[in-house]
Write a protein that holds these residues in place. Structure first.
Motif, PDB file in Angstrom:
ATOM      1  N   ALA A 346       0.781  -1.228   0.000  1.00 38.67           N
ATOM      2  CA  ALA A 346       0.000   0.000   0.000  1.00 38.67           C
ATOM      3  C   ALA A 346       0.815   1.281   0.000  1.00 38.67           C
ATOM      4  O   ALA A 346       0.380   2.280  -0.550  1.00 38.67           O
ATOM      5  N   LEU A 347       1.999   1.276   0.604  1.00 41.62           N
ATOM      6  CA  LEU A 347       2.696   2.547   0.793  1.00 41.62           C
ATOM      7  C   LEU A 347       3.969   2.623  -0.036  1.00 41.62           C
ATOM      8  O   LEU A 347       4.656   1.635  -0.229  1.00 41.62           O
ATOM      9  N   LEU A 348       4.266   3.829  -0.522  1.00 42.52           N
ATOM     10  CA  LEU A 348       5.559   4.094  -1.121  1.00 42.52           C
ATOM     11  C   LEU A 348       6.379   4.736  -0.011  1.00 42.52           C
ATOM     12  O   LEU A 348       6.257   5.924   0.267  1.00 42.52           O
ATOM     13  N   LEU A 349       7.204   3.923   0.649  1.00 48.15           N
ATOM     14  CA  LEU A 349       7.809   4.350   1.913  1.00 48.15           C
ATOM     15  C   LEU A 349       8.717   5.565   1.759  1.00 48.15           C
ATOM     16  O   LEU A 349       8.819   6.399   2.637  1.00 48.15           O
ATOM     17  N   GLY A 350       9.402   5.659   0.622  1.00 48.21           N
ATOM     18  CA  GLY A 350      10.344   6.749   0.447  1.00 48.21           C
ATOM     19  C   GLY A 350       9.688   8.056   0.021  1.00 48.21           C
ATOM     20  O   GLY A 350      10.308   9.112   0.044  1.00 48.21           O
ATOM     21  N   GLU A 351       8.424   7.979  -0.378  1.00 47.84           N
ATOM     22  CA  GLU A 351       7.730   9.161  -0.878  1.00 47.84           C
ATOM     23  C   GLU A 351       7.104   9.948   0.278  1.00 47.84           C
ATOM     24  O   GLU A 351       6.787   9.381   1.317  1.00 47.84           O
ATOM     25  N   PRO A 352       6.903  11.253   0.090  1.00 50.34           N
ATOM     26  CA  PRO A 352       6.306  12.032   1.166  1.00 50.34           C
ATOM     27  C   PRO A 352       4.859  11.610   1.436  1.00 50.34           C
ATOM     28  O   PRO A 352       4.212  10.978   0.602  1.00 50.34           O
ATOM     29  N   ILE A 353       4.373  11.998   2.616  1.00 50.43           N
ATOM     30  CA  ILE A 353       3.033  11.596   3.044  1.00 50.43           C
ATOM     31  C   ILE A 353       1.985  12.031   2.027  1.00 50.43           C
ATOM     32  O   ILE A 353       1.112  11.256   1.641  1.00 50.43           O
ATOM     33  N   TYR A 354       2.098  13.286   1.552  1.00 50.94           N
ATOM     34  CA  TYR A 354       1.030  13.789   0.687  1.00 50.94           C
ATOM     35  C   TYR A 354       0.925  12.987  -0.610  1.00 50.94           C
ATOM     36  O   TYR A 354      -0.159  12.738  -1.115  1.00 50.94           O
ATOM     37  N   ARG A 355       2.083  12.541  -1.128  1.00 47.39           N
ATOM     38  CA  ARG A 355       2.068  11.719  -2.336  1.00 47.39           C
ATOM     39  C   ARG A 355       1.309  10.421  -2.093  1.00 47.39           C
ATOM     40  O   ARG A 355       0.543   9.947  -2.914  1.00 47.39           O
ATOM     41  N   ASN A 356       1.560   9.845  -0.923  1.00 47.13           N
ATOM     42  CA  ASN A 356       0.913   8.588  -0.586  1.00 47.13           C
ATOM     43  C   ASN A 356      -0.586   8.772  -0.400  1.00 47.13           C
ATOM     44  O   ASN A 356      -1.375   7.910  -0.745  1.00 47.13           O
ATOM     45  N   VAL A 357      -0.956   9.915   0.168  1.00 46.26           N
ATOM     46  CA  VAL A 357      -2.376  10.163   0.410  1.00 46.26           C
ATOM     47  C   VAL A 357      -3.110  10.345  -0.915  1.00 46.26           C
ATOM     48  O   VAL A 357      -4.216   9.845  -1.112  1.00 46.26           O
ATOM     49  N   ASN A 372      -0.212  18.657  -9.569  1.00 47.52           N
ATOM     50  CA  ASN A 372      -0.224  19.952  -8.907  1.00 47.52           C
ATOM     51  C   ASN A 372       0.108  19.748  -7.434  1.00 47.52           C
ATOM     52  O   ASN A 372      -0.759  19.458  -6.616  1.00 47.52           O
ATOM     53  N   ALA A 373       1.401  19.890  -7.113  1.00 49.48           N
ATOM     54  CA  ALA A 373       1.862  19.551  -5.770  1.00 49.48           C
ATOM     55  C   ALA A 373       1.195  20.424  -4.711  1.00 49.48           C
ATOM     56  O   ALA A 373       0.865  19.956  -3.625  1.00 49.48           O
ATOM     57  N   GLY A 374       0.977  21.695  -5.030  1.00 48.90           N
ATOM     58  CA  GLY A 374       0.364  22.611  -4.051  1.00 48.90           C
ATOM     59  C   GLY A 374      -0.997  22.095  -3.610  1.00 48.90           C
ATOM     60  O   GLY A 374      -1.302  22.024  -2.423  1.00 48.90           O
ATOM     61  N   LYS A 375      -1.784  21.716  -4.582  1.00 52.62           N
ATOM     62  CA  LYS A 375      -3.126  21.253  -4.270  1.00 52.62           C
ATOM     63  C   LYS A 375      -3.084  19.920  -3.521  1.00 52.62           C
ATOM     64  O   LYS A 375      -3.847  19.685  -2.583  1.00 52.62           O
ATOM     65  N   GLU A 376      -2.139  19.066  -3.964  1.00 57.11           N
ATOM     66  CA  GLU A 376      -1.973  17.778  -3.284  1.00 57.11           C
ATOM     67  C   GLU A 376      -1.686  18.002  -1.813  1.00 57.11           C
ATOM     68  O   GLU A 376      -2.256  17.346  -0.942  1.00 57.11           O
ATOM     69  N   ILE A 377      -0.761  18.914  -1.532  1.00 58.47           N
ATOM     70  CA  ILE A 377      -0.356  19.145  -0.145  1.00 58.47           C
ATOM     71  C   ILE A 377      -1.523  19.698   0.664  1.00 58.47           C
ATOM     72  O   ILE A 377      -1.762  19.273   1.798  1.00 58.47           O
ATOM     73  N   ALA A 378      -2.266  20.626   0.057  1.00 60.06           N
ATOM     74  CA  ALA A 378      -3.396  21.209   0.770  1.00 60.06           C
ATOM     75  C   ALA A 378      -4.415  20.130   1.148  1.00 60.06           C
ATOM     76  O   ALA A 378      -4.878  20.068   2.293  1.00 60.06           O
ATOM     77  N   GLU A 379      -4.715  19.262   0.199  1.00 60.33           N
ATOM     78  CA  GLU A 379      -5.677  18.190   0.463  1.00 60.33           C
ATOM     79  C   GLU A 379      -5.145  17.243   1.528  1.00 60.33           C
ATOM     80  O   GLU A 379      -5.869  16.833   2.433  1.00 60.33           O
ATOM     81  N   ALA A 380      -3.861  16.906   1.407  1.00 56.73           N
ATOM     82  CA  ALA A 380      -3.261  15.986   2.365  1.00 56.73           C
ATOM     83  C   ALA A 380      -3.289  16.581   3.763  1.00 56.73           C
ATOM     84  O   ALA A 380      -3.496  15.874   4.750  1.00 56.73           O
ATOM     85  N   LYS A 408      -2.666   5.289   9.335  1.00 59.59           N
ATOM     86  CA  LYS A 408      -3.584   6.405   9.122  1.00 59.59           C
ATOM     87  C   LYS A 408      -3.450   6.939   7.695  1.00 59.59           C
ATOM     88  O   LYS A 408      -4.440   7.354   7.094  1.00 59.59           O
ATOM     89  N   VAL A 409      -2.218   6.950   7.187  1.00 54.72           N
ATOM     90  CA  VAL A 409      -2.020   7.437   5.818  1.00 54.72           C
ATOM     91  C   VAL A 409      -2.774   6.537   4.836  1.00 54.72           C
ATOM     92  O   VAL A 409      -3.423   7.015   3.906  1.00 54.72           O
ATOM     93  N   VAL A 410      -2.686   5.220   5.058  1.00 53.66           N
ATOM     94  CA  VAL A 410      -3.383   4.288   4.164  1.00 53.66           C
ATOM     95  C   VAL A 410      -4.891   4.531   4.214  1.00 53.66           C
ATOM     96  O   VAL A 410      -5.572   4.558   3.182  1.00 53.66           O
ATOM     97  N   VAL A 411      -5.404   4.700   5.443  1.00 57.30           N
ATOM     98  CA  VAL A 411      -6.834   4.953   5.581  1.00 57.30           C
ATOM     99  C   VAL A 411      -7.192   6.309   4.977  1.00 57.30           C
ATOM    100  O   VAL A 411      -8.176   6.460   4.253  1.00 57.30           O
ATOM    101  N   GLY A 412      -6.325   7.282   5.261  1.00 58.42           N
ATOM    102  CA  GLY A 412      -6.588   8.643   4.810  1.00 58.42           C
ATOM    103  C   GLY A 412      -6.690   8.768   3.309  1.00 58.42           C
ATOM    104  O   GLY A 412      -7.451   9.579   2.777  1.00 58.42           O
ATOM    105  N   ARG A 413      -5.942   7.926   2.625  1.00 54.04           N
ATOM    106  CA  ARG A 413      -5.955   7.941   1.174  1.00 54.04           C
ATOM    107  C   ARG A 413      -7.384   7.813   0.628  1.00 54.04           C
ATOM    108  O   ARG A 413      -7.737   8.447  -0.353  1.00 54.04           O
TER     109      ARG A 413
END
Lengths: 508, 328
Positions: A346-357, A372-380, A408-413
């Motif tokens: 489920a997780l890409l361990l090396g990637e940041p949380i927002y990418r995983n979400v 759009n990283a900005g939007k991704e981060i805001a949503e995450a 939580k990240v997996v669920v949050g996705r």
């Protein structure tokens, strides 16, 4: 049987790993020629105990006595030389060596630098005949043997060492029913020759049939020792395994009524995994599936999610039947899944949380091929607030989070999209106690928002405490369905272990 | 019995070798002469001698990309040591054996100690040796090749061992062909008749199991790397005494030829399966194609193209043979 001399004695054996006290005072006494059964839930410390006995781990405290002397094997070879052989659950053979070569691997008989193949082959044939499998040619490649044959070879390997104690870790798990009978015949033959066997199994009926005495482990401790295997009532055995010392803190059960039916599963089946499973999950409802590893529960979830293709039966989400074997269809219908092996699946361990979400809903953030990283981060960030993710910084790699926060990240996705139904497979595995409580709260909150949850866990108290309704699975079948309030831990454990209480009492 | 025969890893390469032999026999007239056969055997032996230890190493689950340049390095070492210090060439020969075994040991030691995949470790030693070969040769002899050592003490006796020829029925056969046969026999004997052979299969097929039953995994793998070093030294000596001088840039790319021969011969990239005889057939296929294309009058540039096709074809064939073996 019980008058035989004691060959193995463990006193207050302790083994700790960073953060875990895997063995916390184990007592065990095994006599020559007996089948001593080890019983305990997942995580009770059985595997660690085996590894201590077979020389893989060294205990931190306590004393092990073997054949009257202190036993401190430096490595697995030393344990084997001393006469303790282990047959692990996963078959540990070399596929492209012959039967004889596997049996004698590591202690090949030699003369002048040549392997004494004739001797090795004759000796292997003798052992195989003794095991009732004289028909297996010693020269046959192990690769071409069926699972049961491979297990016989594992056993031949143990016997080639002149073992006086053989540890068998769930030996019946890979065997068909009639092969189990043969296994028992072999075990009886071994014990009649004075060899002691430590037998580990989840199946109570096997313990009744083959065992002499039972020792029960719970949370790394011996809770009962040397109970007679045939006559101890199931209820006694089960109650020794339960009654946790770890406190589970569950949020208050919600009182709201369940809403519309979200998921309906009808007669779902896959050969060799599970059969004829029907269930339903309503909006705002948490349904828990209790069952042991291997009962088919994870396979069931994966089939509902479309990761495995159903061979029979249907999955219907809000009145629409899903195309079998299509994860895409399941996700479009509003299903989300947090798999058991979150690290690998489920997780890409090396990637940041927002990418995983944002992974599952990626396309929503892409414009002209760029995300759009900005939007991704805001949503995450929004999700991180919702789940009380710690640390809150969504730019951190997932690897740096604790187990609970990774989960939580997996669920949050799945909270990003409009997921209507969440499938959770062992959501608290590897999650510490404090984080568990938070995770439980998150799951409850989701249900309160109208999300349906279908949850699988080996921890019975978790299923009972969290779910509104409980389904019990055993060997691929649904054996009981009831509101969580009507079941207690003992009853569920009775059900997931083989044999119902009633049937048991008839034979006693 | 038939099933055991079918299950042998070298079956696919044997069939392939026969097919290619017949193919060139039909289309290329010169291929039919015995002298052409002798040339094919010679070319095959120069690959085959290296393919044996490379196959054993692959069965043990590891790679050695430095094998090709190690051949050159050991011959450079022997040539320069003998020439610069005016020693009997046998001194250079023996000291360079220690050197080549040392390279093998270093590869094995680094792989086992750092746990870095051998592909990367030996890629590192490959690059290091490639650079050192040229740089040191230039430094020492002022050119990219070593000085001619044919007039030095011990040269003729060393040449007899490593690079002579003998007559069989009027056809001149290179001695490396005999050495090749001997190495294949030894490799096969090790694999199938010694406990070290069992250990090779075990460390490549199921390393955890091997460790659990007391196989010295570390020593086994280091020994396999040293085996590659040993044969690299042998081939290096052959080149030195066949040509009297060594080009410092040689050998690059040969490591893949050795691996290809082993793979055509039935070795799995994942380890635990393969044979030394198969690697010999692989080398033979290489030699026949190499020479056959010339005898057939084709553009020699096509050689690599055919080699590529054969590699893919052999892999598919081997997979099929293996499946047959499992199904019995």
């Amino acid at each position: 049987m019980t008058d035989n001399e004691v060959v193995l004695r463990l006193e207050d054996v302790v083994k700790t790993f960073p953060g875990v006290r895997a063995l916390d005072g184990v007592q065990l006494e095994v006599r020559a020629g007996e089948v001593h059964c080890l019983l305990g839930q997942n995580g009770a410390g059985k595997s660690t105990l085996i590894k201590v006995l077979s020389g893989v781990h060294r205990p931190d405290e306590g004393r092990i006595e073997w054949l009257g002397g202190e036993f401190k094997p430096a490595n697995p070879q030393a344990a084997m030389k001393a006469g303790i052989a282990t047959i692990y659950q996963e078959l540990d053979l070399v596929d492209d060596l012959s039967v004889a070569e596997n049996a004698f691997l590591g202690h090949e008989p030699r003369r002048f630098g040549f392997v004494r193949r004739g001797y090795m082959s004759r000796h292997t044939r003798q052992i195989l005949t003794r095991l009732g499998h004289g028909e297996i040619p010693p020269g046959r490649m192990v690769r071409s043997l069926p699972a049961a044959g491979k297990q016989v070879v594992s056993m031949a390997r143990a016997l080639s060492h002149d073992a006086k104690l053989i540890i068998m870790d769930e030996p019946s798990a890979v065997l068909a029913h009639d092969e189990v009978d043969n296994l028992f015949r072999i075990i009886r033959d071994l014990t009649s020759n004075g060899i002691a066997v430590i037998y580990i199994s989840h199946r109570l009926e096997e313990i009744r049939e083959i065992g002499d005495r039972v020792t029960v482990l719970k949370d790394g401790r011996t809770t009962a020792a040397n109970l007679p295997a045939r006559t101890t009532p199931t209820r006694d055995l089960v109650s020794r395994m339960t009654g946790r010392t770890i406190e589970y803190v569950f949020p208050e059960q919600s009182t709201q009524d369940r809403g519309e039916e979200l998921l309906r599963v009808d007669g779902l089946g896959r050969a060799g995994e599970f059969a004829d499973i029907s269930l339903s999950v309503h909006s705002g409802e948490i349904v828990g599936i209790a069952g042991l590893v291997g009962s088919g529960r994870s396979e069931l979830l994966e089939t509902i999610f479309g990761a495995r293709r159903a061979e029979s039966g249907t999955v219907t989400v809000r009145g629409k039947t899903l195309r079998p074997g299509s994860v895409g269809a399941a996700v479009r219908a509003g299903l989300g899944m947090a798999p058991e092996e979150r690290k690998s699946q489920a997780l890409l361990l090396g990637e940041p949380i927002y990418r995983n979400v944002t992974l599952a809903t990626f396309t929503g953030y892409a414009r002209g091929g760029f995300t759009n990283a900005g939007k991704e981060i805001a949503e995450a960030n929004r999700i991180a607030d919702l789940l009380e993710l710690r640390p809150r910084d969504v730019r951190r790699p997932v690897r740096t989070l604790s187990g609970g926060n990774q989960q939580k990240v997996v669920v949050g996705r799945w909270l990003l999209g409009d997921t209507k139904l969440l499938l959770l497979d062992e959501p608290t595995r590897g999650v510490d106690v404090g984080a568990r409580a938070e995770l439980y709260q998150v799951i409850r909150d989701l249900a309160a928002r109208g999300v349906g949850v279908l949850l699988v866990s080996s921890e019975v108290p978790e299923v009972l405490g969290l779910a509104d309704r409980v389904l019990v699975m055993r060997e691929g079948r649904m054996v009981r369905e009831a509101p969580a309030g009507e079941l207690d831990e003992d009853t569920v454990l009775d059900l997931v272990m083989a044999g119902s209480l009633q049937a048991e009492e008839v034979t006693l | 019995m038939t099933h055991r025969l079918l299950a042998r890893p070298e079956l696919g390469s044997l069939v392939g070798a026969i097919a290619i032999f017949v193919f060139f026999l039909v289309i290329a007239d010169p291929f039919r002469q015995t002298s052409a056969m002798a040339t094919v055997l010679y070319v095959s032996s120069t690959i085959g001698i290296m393919a044996v230890p490379v196959a054993l190493l692959m069965i043990g689950g590891e790679f050695d990309l430095s094998a090709g340049v190690n051949v050159t390095a050991s011959s450079l070492f022997a040539a320069m040591l003998s020439y610069q210090l005016s020693l009997n060439v046998w001194v250079g020969v023996l000291v360079s054996l220690v050197f080549a075994l040392g390279i093998g040991f270093l590869n094995g030691f680094l792989v086992m100690t750092t746990k870095i995949p051998s592909f990367l470790v030996t890629l590192g030693t490959f690059l290091m040796l490639q650079g050192a070969n040229i740089a040191i040769t230039k430094q020492v002899s002022g050119q990219v090749a070593t000085d001619n050592i044919s007039d030095m003490d011990g040269f003729s006796s060393a040449r007899r061992v490593f690079a002579s020829s003998f007559e069989v029925g009027g056809v001149s056969i290179r001695v490396t062909v005999l050495w090749w046969l001997l190495f294949v026999v030894i490799g096969t004997w090790i694999l199938l008749r010694t406990r070290f052979g069992n250990w090779i299969f075990a460390v490549g097929g199921n390393v955890d199991s091997a460790r659990a039953v007391g196989v010295p995994v570390r020593q086994t793998k280091i020994a396999l790397f040293m085996g590659v070093g040993l044969c690299a030294w042998f081939m290096g000596m052959h080149r030195l005494f066949a040509f009297n001088t060594v080009q410092s840039g040689e050998g690059v790319g040969n490591e893949f030829i050795y691996i290809i021969a082993a793979v055509i011969g039935g070795c799995l990239l994942t380890g635990g399966y393969g044979s030394a005889i198969g690697a010999a057939f692989g080398a033979l296929i290489f030699g026949m194609t190499n020479q056959g294309i010339v005898y057939a009058g084709w553009e020699a540039d096509w050689f690599k193209f055919f080699l590529g096709i054969m590699l893919l074809f052999a892999t598919v064939l081997n997979m099929w043979v293996r499946r047959l073996a499992v199904r019995r």
